[in-house]
Every structure is written in structure tokens, then in C-alpha cells.
Design a protein around this motif. Structure first.
Motif, PDB file in Angstrom:
ATOM      1  N   ALA A   2      21.481  52.542  42.803  1.00 38.88           N
ATOM      2  CA  ALA A   2      22.062  53.846  43.136  1.00 38.88           C
ATOM      3  C   ALA A   2      23.200  54.183  42.208  1.00 38.88           C
ATOM      4  O   ALA A   2      23.408  55.336  41.833  1.00 38.88           O
ATOM      5  CB  ALA A   2      22.513  53.853  44.588  1.00 38.88           C
ATOM      6  N   GLN A   3      23.918  53.120  41.756  1.00 41.43           N
ATOM      7  CA  GLN A   3      25.084  53.373  40.921  1.00 41.43           C
ATOM      8  C   GLN A   3      24.684  53.898  39.542  1.00 41.43           C
ATOM      9  O   GLN A   3      25.424  54.602  38.883  1.00 41.43           O
ATOM     10  CB  GLN A   3      25.910  52.085  40.749  1.00 41.43           C
ATOM     11  N   ASP A   4      23.502  53.532  39.079  1.00 40.06           N
ATOM     12  CA  ASP A   4      23.077  53.924  37.744  1.00 40.06           C
ATOM     13  C   ASP A   4      22.847  55.428  37.635  1.00 40.06           C
ATOM     14  O   ASP A   4      22.949  55.998  36.559  1.00 40.06           O
ATOM     15  CB  ASP A   4      21.787  53.187  37.369  1.00 40.06           C
ATOM     16  N   HIS A  54      30.887  48.029  40.419  1.00 37.35           N
ATOM     17  CA  HIS A  54      29.785  47.201  40.897  1.00 37.35           C
ATOM     18  C   HIS A  54      29.098  46.446  39.760  1.00 37.35           C
ATOM     19  O   HIS A  54      28.082  45.797  39.974  1.00 37.35           O
ATOM     20  CB  HIS A  54      28.751  48.080  41.622  1.00 37.35           C
ATOM     21  N   MET A  55      29.654  46.545  38.541  1.00 38.96           N
ATOM     22  CA  MET A  55      29.039  45.913  37.372  1.00 38.96           C
ATOM     23  C   MET A  55      30.009  44.927  36.738  1.00 38.96           C
ATOM     24  O   MET A  55      31.228  45.056  36.879  1.00 38.96           O
ATOM     25  CB  MET A  55      28.683  46.974  36.311  1.00 38.96           C
ATOM     26  N   CYS A  96      37.628  47.297  34.829  1.00 38.52           N
ATOM     27  CA  CYS A  96      36.212  46.960  35.024  1.00 38.52           C
ATOM     28  C   CYS A  96      35.566  46.486  33.732  1.00 38.52           C
ATOM     29  O   CYS A  96      34.596  45.708  33.756  1.00 38.52           O
ATOM     30  CB  CYS A  96      35.451  48.167  35.562  1.00 38.52           C
ATOM     31  N   LEU A  97      36.060  46.958  32.601  1.00 40.32           N
ATOM     32  CA  LEU A  97      35.479  46.601  31.306  1.00 40.32           C
ATOM     33  C   LEU A  97      36.028  45.287  30.753  1.00 40.32           C
ATOM     34  O   LEU A  97      35.519  44.764  29.764  1.00 40.32           O
ATOM     35  CB  LEU A  97      35.746  47.714  30.287  1.00 40.32           C
ATOM     36  N   TYR A  98      37.063  44.754  31.394  1.00 37.36           N
ATOM     37  CA  TYR A  98      37.721  43.536  30.902  1.00 37.36           C
ATOM     38  C   TYR A  98      36.852  42.312  31.199  1.00 37.36           C
ATOM     39  O   TYR A  98      36.387  42.118  32.319  1.00 37.36           O
ATOM     40  CB  TYR A  98      39.089  43.386  31.550  1.00 37.36           C
ATOM     41  N   SER A 179      38.607  45.520  43.463  1.00 40.68           N
ATOM     42  CA  SER A 179      38.023  44.186  43.527  1.00 40.68           C
ATOM     43  C   SER A 179      39.032  43.151  43.060  1.00 40.68           C
ATOM     44  O   SER A 179      40.000  43.465  42.354  1.00 40.68           O
ATOM     45  CB  SER A 179      36.772  44.110  42.652  1.00 40.68           C
ATOM     46  N   ASP A 180      38.798  41.885  43.423  1.00 37.48           N
ATOM     47  CA  ASP A 180      39.700  40.811  43.025  1.00 37.48           C
ATOM     48  C   ASP A 180      39.754  40.663  41.507  1.00 37.48           C
ATOM     49  O   ASP A 180      40.809  40.380  40.936  1.00 37.48           O
ATOM     50  CB  ASP A 180      39.247  39.490  43.663  1.00 37.48           C
ATOM     51  N   ASP A 181      38.612  40.849  40.851  1.00 42.47           N
ATOM     52  CA  ASP A 181      38.599  40.753  39.382  1.00 42.47           C
ATOM     53  C   ASP A 181      39.477  41.821  38.746  1.00 42.47           C
ATOM     54  O   ASP A 181      40.174  41.569  37.758  1.00 42.47           O
ATOM     55  CB  ASP A 181      37.165  40.896  38.862  1.00 42.47           C
ATOM     56  N   HIS A 182      39.472  43.001  39.350  1.00 45.50           N
ATOM     57  CA  HIS A 182      40.292  44.079  38.796  1.00 45.50           C
ATOM     58  C   HIS A 182      41.777  43.797  39.012  1.00 45.50           C
ATOM     59  O   HIS A 182      42.610  44.087  38.151  1.00 45.50           O
ATOM     60  CB  HIS A 182      39.899  45.410  39.427  1.00 45.50           C
ATOM     61  N   VAL A 183      42.086  43.233  40.154  1.00 43.38           N
ATOM     62  CA  VAL A 183      43.485  42.866  40.415  1.00 43.38           C
ATOM     63  C   VAL A 183      43.932  41.808  39.413  1.00 43.38           C
ATOM     64  O   VAL A 183      45.067  41.824  38.922  1.00 43.38           O
ATOM     65  CB  VAL A 183      43.649  42.355  41.861  1.00 43.38           C
TER      66      VAL A 183
END
Length: 560
Positions: A2-4, A54-55, A96-98, A179-183
Motif C-alpha cells: 500500500a505504501q508504494d 516502513h522501508m 529514514c534514508l540513513y 520509529s526507534d531507528d529514526h530516533v
């Protein structure tokens, strides 16, 4: 997925073309065009973020190959970053791109570029106020450049803090906006900005943030950088933020403890009041009210004590830290706080309770009785046949070291109390300076200490004394006196100089000709500042011993 389909390629290309167009011209018409499109652009950026979150970074680049160009151009457009929540959304998109674990030089370079953009969005020094059009934009708003960027930074920080705190309420809800990754990435890009005062609320929000996973959310580099900057007094953080930092990152707590220890050892403090101020200023006593932190700090002090062979200076530091910790614990107003005895769970609890009773909390007439109670318990523990290792004995001794004020009281009471109590106090001092589990060694120490004590008591009431008399009383028939016995004898000599009838008359001469010559200045200085601290805490001012302590301390400071 759905995100695509959430971000049509046509729409993406449209906004990329717009970003290129806006970056190439700075006419009034182009600026008006930017402002006209800002609401729709913000909606588009939010759609991008909803897809990106979500990616992973690789999937994101595959889905949007030109995403870097678009975000890079928008980040440098002051109209875009100054509009509503656009700057925050740009940040989350970049996060998100990191690549959390870059696998090749391209990903490493991309990470570097992302961090530079993130820093650019928060750092006022790197904003392009000198770019054509930017200064006009700021002036039109009625701000100077400094005011504008300061307010912009504050707004961005406030927005991020709100986002983080709002995410806390989502708990384990993976649909949370952050998200935790973004934090983790946000914590990374904060590193070069740590000393900016406007960023402090974001630092505290990150330090007190806990994600939905059991492992650490924040980057270790961020935690180390915050701790290092705090220790250098370059930032001021709340106590709760520092507590959270030390609880979640053991290396930072260890470094803070060692930093305090090294500072106390190297500083030329002239009183224990100064030592107490340094200790309290570190925030470690308050943090140690959390049992996990107390145990780690205590273990570091224990290792320092072992490595220095029980150096008196180290023992004094441990005693003062314990005193500051107990005071912090008593002031802690938490409804459910641990009882003090819980911080020494493996020790004989009646002994812990007895040692926790500070001399200042008892009438001086009860000191001898309390010392006998402490000594009897220590003797029972040490003579217990189940205590078979030095490690077991060491733990009991280390507990007593925490509350070494009682050893100083014992040395004072030896010269003031009845002869029947002297064996008790001598045993306690011998244990304090030499925690041997070898009965023969302990007996030898007590024999030598008793001989010196008896000779000192013969001189105690003499109003006329010489330094030679005192040296003779402290002498030994052999040259094999153990270091621990020497410590004990010096403690007795200092007490004699302060409390005997004639000791005060030869005190300064004895310090000048005997103590300074024997290279034990630091040890004696420690004994004296502990005595001065005790006198001050008791409110004693006019007694002869008080004046004598201050004069001797002045003598030692002058010769240092």
C-alpha cells in the motif's frame, strides 16, 4: 504494498521540478510561487514520510531514486523549512534514508551527507543567511538573521520534543509516528549540536526516551558525547536526564565516577567541605540513590582502594561520598524509596544499621557505647569460622571504610575514656588499618599499638613535653614495623597532640620536624581535615583543639 502507491511518480517528479525551479531563481514571483505551494508541498512530504518509515534505506532509494535530490534542495529553501511542520518532516524523511549499518562507501557517503543536512537544519551558524533571497525573506518577517535562526531552531526542537514525548504514549504500537531507528539517527545528528543551549530540551527528551525494543535506542556515540560534554561543564542537564543517561549507558557512569575520583585526588582541597561540594556537584550521590548506580560506583571505589593498597586519601574519599549519598537519600522525597540498609544487601544487617547511625546523630556521651557495639559485631564476624577467605573479610572491612568517621572517633575516645575500653578501640583501629585474617599478624599489630598507647597515656597529663618525648613514645625496638601499624601510630600521635594537656604546645614543632621529614604530609593532612570537618559539623568553635587543628592545617598548607 500500500505504501508504494501512496506517492505517485508523477507527483514526485512534479515537486522535484518545482524544487529545481525555486532554487534557480530568486525573483519576487518565484518566492510567491513557493509560498503558494507550501500547504500542498507539506502534504506531499507527509505522504513521502508515511511511505519511507516502513522501508529500510536500500528499499527507499530503490523506490525513490531521486529522493536525495528532492530533499537536499528543499532543505536549503528557507521558505520551505520555515513553513509550519515542514522542517520536522524533512528531518524524519532524512532519518529514514540513513543506513544504520552502512555496507559500502556509497552508503557511508550518503550517511555523511544526511548528517550534514540534519545539522544544517538545526545549526544557526550554517544557515545560508547570505544566500540571495534568504536575507530578504528574513527582513520581510521583521527579524534579524540571528533572531530568525534562533527562533527557527527553538521551533524545530520543540516540534521534535513533542514528537518524541507523544511517541512515548504509543508504547509498543509500531504504528507510532517515530520509529526507534529514526530516533537513533536523530541522536546521531545531535552530536555536533550538543553545546547549543536551544538544543538542550531535545537532548533531555532523547535521554528520557525509551522505545518499544529491549535494546538501546540511542546511539552510543551520542550518549558518550553528552556525558563528555556534561563532565566538562559545557552543558547543564536536569538530574532526571543525567540519571537516565547513566542508567542506560554503563560506560558513561564509569567515566563520570572515575572523573570525580581523579578530580578529588588531583585537586588541592583545603577542607572536607570543599570535597563535599565537588562530590555533590557531580550529581553522583543523588544518582546513587538508585541501587544499580550505587553498586557500580561502589565497585569502582572498591577497585581504587585495592589498587592503591588502602591509601588513606582513597578511604577519605569513600567516606565523604558515602556521607553525601546518605544525605541525598534522606532528602529524597520519593514515596517508594529503598531503605538505606538495602544498599548493602550482603552485609550483616545489624552492623549496617549501626554504622549508618552517624556520630553527629548521637550524643558524644554515647559514642563509646556505640563503638563497643560496632566492634563486638565486627569481631564476631571476623572470628566466625565460616569466614575462611580474605575476600569475605575484605567485604566487612570495606563496609567499615564507608563509615570511617567511627575510626576517627575511636582514636579520640582512646585518649579520653577509661582504660577498660582501650582494648576495644585499639582493636577497631587495628582492623581499620589492617584487615588481616591472620590472627598472629593482628596480635602483633595490637601488641605494638598497645605499647605506643601506654607510653602516650603516661605523657597525657604532662603539661611540659618535648618532641623527643613524643618520638620516644612512638618508637619501636625493631625496624620492621608494618605500614599499617605506622598508619595507626600516626593516628594516635595526632589525637595526642590535639587532646592531651601538653600536646598543643609542641604540635607545630612536631609537624615541622617529624611529619614533614617522614614524607607523610598527605596522610596527616587528611587526618586533620577530617577532624576539622567533625568539629565544624558538631558546631565546636572555641575549644583549644579546634584552634589547634586549624593552626596545624595552616602550617601544612603553607609548607605544601
Amino acid at each position: 504494498m500500500a505504501q508504494d502507491t501512496a506517492v505517485p511518480k508523477l507527483s514526485f517528479q512534479y515537486w522535484l521540478n518545482k524544487a529545481v525551479e525555486w532554487g534557480q531563481t530568486t525573483t519576487l514571483e518565484s518566492q510567491q510561487d513557493v509560498c503558494l505551494h507550501l500547504p500542498k508541498l507539506q502534504e506531499f512530504l507527509q505522504q513521502i514520510y508515511e511511505s519511507l518509515k516502513h522501508m529500510n534505506s536500500t528499499t527507499a532509494i530503490q523506490r525513490f531514486p531521486l529522493i536525495g535530490q528532492l530533499l537536499g534542495r528543499l532543505c536549503w529553501n528557507p521558505f520551505v523549512v520555515g513553513y509550519d511542520e515542514s522542517q520536522k518532516t524533512l528531518m524524519w524523511c532524512l532519518c529514514c534514508l540513513y543506513s544504520k549499518e552502512p555496507q559500502n562507501p556509497v552508503e557511508l557517503k550518503a550517511n555523511s551527507w544526511i548528517l550534514s543536512l540534519l545539522c544544517h537544519l538545526l545549526s544557526s551558524s550554517e544557515w545560508g543567511a547570505n544566500k540571495v533571497g534568504t536575507g530578504t525573506f528574513i527582513s520581510a518577517l521583521g527579524y534579524t538573521s540571528a533572531d530568525y535562526y534562533s527562533k527557527l531552531v527553538k521551533n524545530i526542537v520543540l516540534s521534535l520534543v513533542t514528537e518524541l514525548k507523544g511517541n512515548q504514549f504509543n508504547g509498543l504500537n509500531i504504528q507510532g509516528r517515530v520509529s526507534d531507528d529514526h530516533v537513533n539517527v536523530v541522536s546521531l545528528f545531535c552530536i555536533p549540536l550538543i553545546t547549543l543551549p536551544d538544543v538542550t530540551p531535545l537532548l533531555e527528551a532523547l535521554l528520557t526516551y525509551h522505545g518499544g525494543r529491549s535494546q538501546e535506542v540511542l546511539s552510543s556515540e551520542f550518549l558518550e558525547a553528552v556525558n563528555e560534554t556534561f563532565l566538562k561543564k559545557k552543558i547543564a542537564l536536569s538530574e532526571s536526564a543525567i540519571l537516565s543517561l547513566w542508567l542506560r549507558h554503563l560506560p558513561s557512569l564509569e567515566k563520570a565516577t572515575l572523573h570525580l575520583f581523579e578530580r578529588l585526588i588531583s585537586s588541592q582541597t583545603s577542607s572536607l567541605e570543599e570535597v563535599a561540594c565537588i562530590i555533590k556537584d557531580s550529581l553522583l550521590p543523588k544518582a546513587a540513590c538508585h541501587p544499580a548506580i550505587f553498586r557500580i560506583v561502589d565497585e569502582i571505589f572498591k577497585n581504587a582502594l585495592l589498587e592503591t593498597g588502602g591509601a588513606p586519601e582513597v578511604m577519605t574519599i569513600i567516606q565523604m561520598f558515602t556521607r553525601c549519598f546518605v544525605q541525598a537519600h534522606q532528602k529524597d522525597n520519593k514515596q517508594h524509596k529503598f531503605p538505606l540498609k538495602a544498599y548493602f544487601p550482603h552485609q550483616h544487617q545489624p552492623l549496617v544499621i549501626a554504622l549508618l547511625k552517624h556520630p553527629f546523630d548521637l550524643s558524644a556521651t554515647l559514642w563509646s557505647q556505640h563503638l563497643k557495639y560496632i566492634t563486638d559485631m565486627l569481631k564476631a564476624i571476623i572470628e566466625d569460622k565460616s569466614i575462611r577467605t580474605y575476600a569475605d573479610l575484605f567485604e566487612s572491612w570495606f563496609l567499615f571504610v564507608h563509615f570511617g568517621e567511627w575510626a576517627d572517633i575511636a582514636a579520640e575516645q582512646l585518649l579520653k575514656s577509661e582504660d577498660e575500653s582501650s582494648d576495644t578501640f585499639l582493636w577497631l583501629l587495628a582492623f581499620y588499618y589492617s584487615p588481616h585474617n591472620d590472627k598472629e599478624k593482628r596480635t602483633q599489630i595490637l601488641v605494638e599499638a598497645r605499647a605506643v598507647y601506654d607510653r602516650l597515656m603516661m605523657l597525657f597529663s604532662c603539661t611540659t613535653l618535648s618532641v623527643t618525648d613524643l618520638q620516644a613514645a612512638a618508637s619501636t625496638k625493631t625496624d620492621k614495623r608494618q605500614p599499617c601499624t605506622k598508619h595507626l601510630v600516626r593516628h594516635l600521635l595526632i589525637s595526642f597532640l590535639l587532646f592531651s594537656s601538653g600536646g598543643h604546645k609542641i604540635a607545630q614543632e612536631f609537624i615541622s620536624h617529624v611529619i614533614l621529614a617522614s614524607n607523610t604530609t598527605n596522610e596527616v593532612f587528611g587526618l586533620l581535615i577530617r577532624t576539622a570537618y567533625r568539629f565544624n559539623q558538631l558546631g565546636l568553635k572555641n575549644q583549644r583543639a579546634v584552634k589547634q587543628v586549624n593552626e596545624l592545617l595552616q602550617e601544612l598548607r603553607f609548607t605544601d
